[in-house]
Design a protein around this motif. Structure first.
Motif, PDB file in Angstrom:
ATOM      1  N   LEU A  60       1.201 -34.566  22.888  1.00 19.90           N
ATOM      2  CA  LEU A  60       0.356 -35.209  23.904  1.00 19.90           C
ATOM      3  C   LEU A  60      -0.368 -36.408  23.308  1.00 19.90           C
ATOM      4  O   LEU A  60      -0.443 -37.474  23.918  1.00 19.90           O
ATOM      5  CB  LEU A  60      -0.652 -34.195  24.458  1.00 19.90           C
ATOM      6  N   PHE A  61      -0.892 -36.221  22.096  1.00 21.99           N
ATOM      7  CA  PHE A  61      -1.505 -37.310  21.338  1.00 21.99           C
ATOM      8  C   PHE A  61      -0.940 -37.276  19.922  1.00 21.99           C
ATOM      9  O   PHE A  61      -1.234 -36.365  19.154  1.00 21.99           O
ATOM     10  CB  PHE A  61      -3.031 -37.154  21.269  1.00 21.99           C
ATOM     11  N   THR A  62      -0.117 -38.245  19.595  1.00 26.97           N
ATOM     12  CA  THR A  62       0.385 -38.356  18.229  1.00 26.97           C
ATOM     13  C   THR A  62      -0.735 -38.885  17.336  1.00 26.97           C
ATOM     14  O   THR A  62      -1.789 -39.319  17.819  1.00 26.97           O
ATOM     15  CB  THR A  62       1.576 -39.319  18.176  1.00 26.97           C
ATOM     16  N   GLY A  63      -0.509 -38.850  16.028  1.00 25.44           N
ATOM     17  CA  GLY A  63      -1.505 -39.393  15.103  1.00 25.44           C
ATOM     18  C   GLY A  63      -1.792 -40.859  15.391  1.00 25.44           C
ATOM     19  O   GLY A  63      -2.945 -41.301  15.362  1.00 25.44           O
ATOM     20  N   LYS A  64      -0.745 -41.619  15.710  1.00 18.44           N
ATOM     21  CA  LYS A  64      -0.912 -43.044  16.027  1.00 18.44           C
ATOM     22  C   LYS A  64      -1.717 -43.215  17.303  1.00 18.44           C
ATOM     23  O   LYS A  64      -2.593 -44.084  17.399  1.00 18.44           O
ATOM     24  CB  LYS A  64       0.464 -43.702  16.166  1.00 18.44           C
TER      25      LYS A  64
ATOM     26  N   ASP B 207       2.486 -42.468  27.536  1.00 11.89           N
ATOM     27  CA  ASP B 207       2.922 -43.385  26.485  1.00 11.89           C
ATOM     28  C   ASP B 207       3.729 -44.539  27.049  1.00 11.89           C
ATOM     29  O   ASP B 207       3.701 -45.652  26.513  1.00 11.89           O
ATOM     30  CB  ASP B 207       3.748 -42.642  25.437  1.00 11.89           C
ATOM     31  N   CYS B 208       4.479 -44.291  28.129  1.00 11.64           N
ATOM     32  CA  CYS B 208       5.250 -45.376  28.734  1.00 11.64           C
ATOM     33  C   CYS B 208       4.318 -46.490  29.184  1.00 11.64           C
ATOM     34  O   CYS B 208       4.588 -47.666  28.980  1.00 11.64           O
ATOM     35  CB  CYS B 208       6.055 -44.859  29.925  1.00 11.64           C
ATOM     36  N   LYS B 209       3.215 -46.095  29.812  1.00 11.20           N
ATOM     37  CA  LYS B 209       2.247 -47.083  30.258  1.00 11.20           C
ATOM     38  C   LYS B 209       1.583 -47.783  29.083  1.00 11.20           C
ATOM     39  O   LYS B 209       1.310 -48.968  29.121  1.00 11.20           O
ATOM     40  CB  LYS B 209       1.168 -46.413  31.120  1.00 11.20           C
TER      41      LYS B 209
ATOM     42  N   GLN C 119      -7.385 -43.417  30.059  1.00  4.80           N
ATOM     43  CA  GLN C 119      -5.959 -43.737  30.023  1.00  4.80           C
ATOM     44  C   GLN C 119      -5.564 -44.426  28.718  1.00  4.80           C
ATOM     45  O   GLN C 119      -4.589 -45.163  28.659  1.00  4.80           O
ATOM     46  CB  GLN C 119      -5.573 -44.589  31.231  1.00  4.80           C
ATOM     47  N   ARG C 120      -6.382 -44.196  27.680  1.00  4.76           N
ATOM     48  CA  ARG C 120      -6.086 -44.606  26.303  1.00  4.76           C
ATOM     49  C   ARG C 120      -6.114 -46.118  26.083  1.00  4.76           C
ATOM     50  O   ARG C 120      -5.424 -46.639  25.214  1.00  4.76           O
ATOM     51  CB  ARG C 120      -4.719 -44.065  25.864  1.00  4.76           C
ATOM     52  N   LYS C 121      -6.910 -46.832  26.836  1.00  3.27           N
ATOM     53  CA  LYS C 121      -6.996 -48.278  26.666  1.00  3.27           C
ATOM     54  C   LYS C 121      -8.355 -48.664  26.073  1.00  3.27           C
ATOM     55  O   LYS C 121      -9.024 -49.585  26.543  1.00  3.27           O
ATOM     56  CB  LYS C 121      -6.759 -48.967  28.016  1.00  3.27           C
ATOM     57  N   SER C 122      -8.737 -47.944  25.038  1.00  2.00           N
ATOM     58  CA  SER C 122     -10.039 -48.170  24.426  1.00  2.00           C
ATOM     59  C   SER C 122     -10.113 -49.501  23.679  1.00  2.00           C
ATOM     60  O   SER C 122     -11.213 -49.969  23.373  1.00  2.00           O
ATOM     61  CB  SER C 122     -10.376 -47.029  23.464  1.00  2.00           C
ATOM     62  N   VAL C 123      -8.974 -50.121  23.396  1.00  2.00           N
ATOM     63  CA  VAL C 123      -9.001 -51.408  22.705  1.00  2.00           C
ATOM     64  C   VAL C 123      -9.701 -52.462  23.556  1.00  2.00           C
ATOM     65  O   VAL C 123     -10.354 -53.371  23.041  1.00  2.00           O
ATOM     66  CB  VAL C 123      -7.570 -51.874  22.337  1.00  2.00           C
ATOM     67  N   TYR C 124      -9.629 -52.314  24.887  1.00  4.60           N
ATOM     68  CA  TYR C 124     -10.278 -53.282  25.764  1.00  4.60           C
ATOM     69  C   TYR C 124     -11.787 -53.051  25.822  1.00  4.60           C
ATOM     70  O   TYR C 124     -12.557 -54.006  25.933  1.00  4.60           O
ATOM     71  CB  TYR C 124      -9.676 -53.198  27.167  1.00  4.60           C
ATOM     72  N   THR C 125     -12.207 -51.794  25.767  1.00  3.29           N
ATOM     73  CA  THR C 125     -13.647 -51.534  25.729  1.00  3.29           C
ATOM     74  C   THR C 125     -14.242 -52.039  24.422  1.00  3.29           C
ATOM     75  O   THR C 125     -15.376 -52.514  24.382  1.00  3.29           O
ATOM     76  CB  THR C 125     -13.934 -50.030  25.904  1.00  3.29           C
TER      77      THR C 125
ATOM     78  N   LEU D 189      -6.812 -44.715  19.910  1.00  2.00           N
ATOM     79  CA  LEU D 189      -7.850 -44.330  20.866  1.00  2.00           C
ATOM     80  C   LEU D 189      -9.217 -44.315  20.204  1.00  2.00           C
ATOM     81  O   LEU D 189     -10.186 -44.896  20.723  1.00  2.00           O
ATOM     82  CB  LEU D 189      -7.544 -42.947  21.452  1.00  2.00           C
ATOM     83  N   ILE D 190      -9.324 -43.645  19.038  1.00  2.00           N
ATOM     84  CA  ILE D 190     -10.621 -43.398  18.416  1.00  2.00           C
ATOM     85  C   ILE D 190     -11.188 -44.633  17.720  1.00  2.00           C
ATOM     86  O   ILE D 190     -12.377 -44.949  17.873  1.00  2.00           O
ATOM     87  CB  ILE D 190     -10.512 -42.233  17.411  1.00  2.00           C
ATOM     88  N   ALA D 191     -10.349 -45.342  16.948  1.00  3.91           N
ATOM     89  CA  ALA D 191     -10.852 -46.490  16.176  1.00  3.91           C
ATOM     90  C   ALA D 191     -11.518 -47.544  17.064  1.00  3.91           C
ATOM     91  O   ALA D 191     -12.642 -47.995  16.765  1.00  3.91           O
ATOM     92  CB  ALA D 191      -9.717 -47.103  15.352  1.00  3.91           C
ATOM     93  N   PRO D 192     -10.890 -47.968  18.170  1.00 10.98           N
ATOM     94  CA  PRO D 192     -11.565 -48.953  19.030  1.00 10.98           C
ATOM     95  C   PRO D 192     -12.865 -48.425  19.635  1.00 10.98           C
ATOM     96  O   PRO D 192     -13.828 -49.177  19.791  1.00 10.98           O
ATOM     97  CB  PRO D 192     -10.524 -49.232  20.128  1.00 10.98           C
TER      98      PRO D 192
END
Length: 506
Positions: free
Chosen positions: A12-16, A493-495, A172-178, A21-24
């Motif tokens: 569901l959540f790979t290491g990558k 992941d597709c998204k 939805q795992r788009k924390s890079v934008y936040t 998700l977490i770093a951003p």
């Protein structure tokens, strides 16, 4: 001979995926927390002359005091955003994207309306609220607080929009934008602070204007991102809207307990800071203990953002795991988030502890004030090293499983007895001696210990499974289809992969 059991591999959540998700989120919270730090730091050089002809510097304390009230108010509509994000994460985990989109629009409108109402209330009650909490402050400090509170309260709707959009993008795992938005906000804040305070000489009003601008711009940026149709979860601004009673009920089921808990927790912090502000004034009118407490609080906030970022990430990770209806997978990601939390917290605490003696030099205060702040920091960082993941990551995990009522009662009980009660005893006339700012931090460490015991015992008891619906092999908050759980990861992941190029460009 029975076949050896093979350990399932959860994707569901790979290491990558966890890293991205977490770093951003951590970087985002570092920059977001720095807003108050930079405001307090940049106004610390503002000096006034009191009636005795002495130079006093209370602008930094004024800004820090107002931020305590602001954080109390902001926690309320942040809780609504968090409740909506948990629901949305569970819908995503269950592959129910239509309901995820509906919940996103409902929570955005709800948070926006709540934040407008709170902004109007705070603007109208500026003087009474400040008088209630800081009635004993010197006149010039109180004037600064009024100026800063007017401008920051006017920005509440933009904070509401930002928090709602950020929570939904993280879901939805788009924390890079936040993260990008937080960087923009911090850069604007520092730039406009320098312009308004140092160049135009607007003093505390300048700090308030800079804060208003740095909240307005990121809110619009995040809203535009959430409107992109290519995203897994998105909203349509001009689409006909009506409140969905069933959806609002689900959101409020999580938001109200979280809001009560967060507001009362912040109120406890505010009350304990009042204990420090009402005494210990020196002859020249400068409250050394209050200034030292303000410095220690600002620096400790930076030490806490990494652990807080992991906790915020847990809402998405554990929320989506709950949505799959797989109890073993949920346990797996709970353990994984704990490991990450401890490692990240340890590294950050060690870094701040090693550099605190130089960070305090950035504040334009006497050496005696800096030394008090350092002493407070060292004792709290020592406790934070062990207790922070247990006392803050654990409740985030419990909230992600919808076990919000226990979190509310446990957090409030610990706050009243330990944080407020112990601080009152150590900083007032209850004992033959007063510990000042140090009493505040001893009480906070006691609260962390109590929270750790209460929350980890709940998690280990397994009672959170009933709130999450996993005892029925199906979450109560969302509908689960018959497709394998691994498809959740592939669908999401597709998204994510579609936006990889965009994230890289950012």
């Amino acid at each position: 001979m029975s076949e050896a059991k093979t350990k399932p591999k959860y994707t569901l959540f790979t290491g990558k995926a966890l890293l991205f998700l977490i770093a951003p989120i951590i970087i985002e919270q570092i920059f977001s927390t720095s807003l108050g730090l930079f405001d307090s730091m940049m106004v610390s050089s503002i000096a006034d002359i009191n009636d005795a002809g002495e130079i006093v510097k209370n602008a930094s304390t004024a800004v820090s005091n107002v931020d305590q009230i602001n954080n109390l108010i902001i926690q309320l509509f942040s809780a609504f955003a968090t409740g909506g994000a948990i629901i949305t994460s569970q819908f995503i985990g269950a592959r129910n994207i239509d309901d995820a989109n509906r919940s996103a629009k409902q929570v955005l409108v709800l948070v926006f309306l709540v934040s407008i109402g709170l902004a109007v209330l705070c603007l109208a009650l500026n003087w009474p609220l400040l008088k209630l909490f800081y009635g004993g402050a010197p006149d010039n400090t109180f004037d600064y607080m009024q100026q800063y509170f007017y401008l920051t309260a006017a920005s509440f709707p933009f904070i509401g929009v930002f928090n709602a959009c950020a929570a939904l993008l993280r879901a939805q795992r788009k924390s890079v934008y936040t993260m990008t938005s937080a960087v923009i906000s911090c850069a604007l804040n520092v730039g406009f602070n320098a312009l308004f305070i140092y160049v135009l000489g607007l003093r505390v009003i300048g700090a308030g204007l800079a804060t208003f601008i740095c909240r307005f711009v990121p809110a619009i940026f995040m809203l535009c991102l959430l409107c992109k149709k290519s995203y897994l979860v998105h909203i349509k601004i001009f689409e006909k809207f009506r409140f969905d009673k069933a959806m609002i009920k689900k959101i409020l089921h999580l938001a109200i307990p979280s809001g009560i808990e967060a507001c009362l927790f912040q109120l406890g912090k505010l009350m304990t800071s009042v204990f420090i502000n009402i005494g210990y004034y020196t002859q020249n009118g400068t409250n050394i203990q209050a200034n030292a407490n303000s410095v220690a609080s600002n620096i400790n906030n930076i030490a806490s953002v990494v652990g807080g970022g992991v906790g915020t990430s847990a809402l998405t990770v554990v929320g989506q795991a709950v949505g799959t209806g797989d109890i073993d997978q949920t346990k797996y990601y709970i353990k994984k988030m704990f490991i990450i939390s401890y490692i990240a917290n340890a590294l950050t605490v060690a870094l701040i502890m090693g550099t605190a003696q130089w960070i305090v030099l950035l504040y334009d205060y006497p050496d005696s004030t800096r030394q008090i702040a350092l002493n407070c920091l060292y004792i709290c960082l020592a406790f934070q090293f062990v207790t922070y993941p247990l006392s803050f990551t654990t409740p985030a995990i419990l909230k992600a499983t919808s076990d919000v009522k226990y979190v509310m009662f446990a957090a409030i009980g610990s706050m009243i007895l330990m944080r407020v009660g112990v601080c009152f005893v150590l900083t007032t006339d209850m004992l033959p001696f007063k510990m000042g700012a140090m009493g505040f931090w001893i009480a906070m460490c006691a609260d962390w210990v109590a929270r750790s015991v209460l929350f980890i015992s709940r998690l280990l008891s397994g009672r959170w499974k009933k709130s999450s619906g996993l005892l029925k092999e199906q979450p109560e908050a969302v509908g689960v289809t018959d497709a394998p759980a691994e498809e959740v990861s592939r669908d999401a992941d597709c998204k994510i992969e579609e936006d990889d190029d965009v994230q890289t460009d950012v």
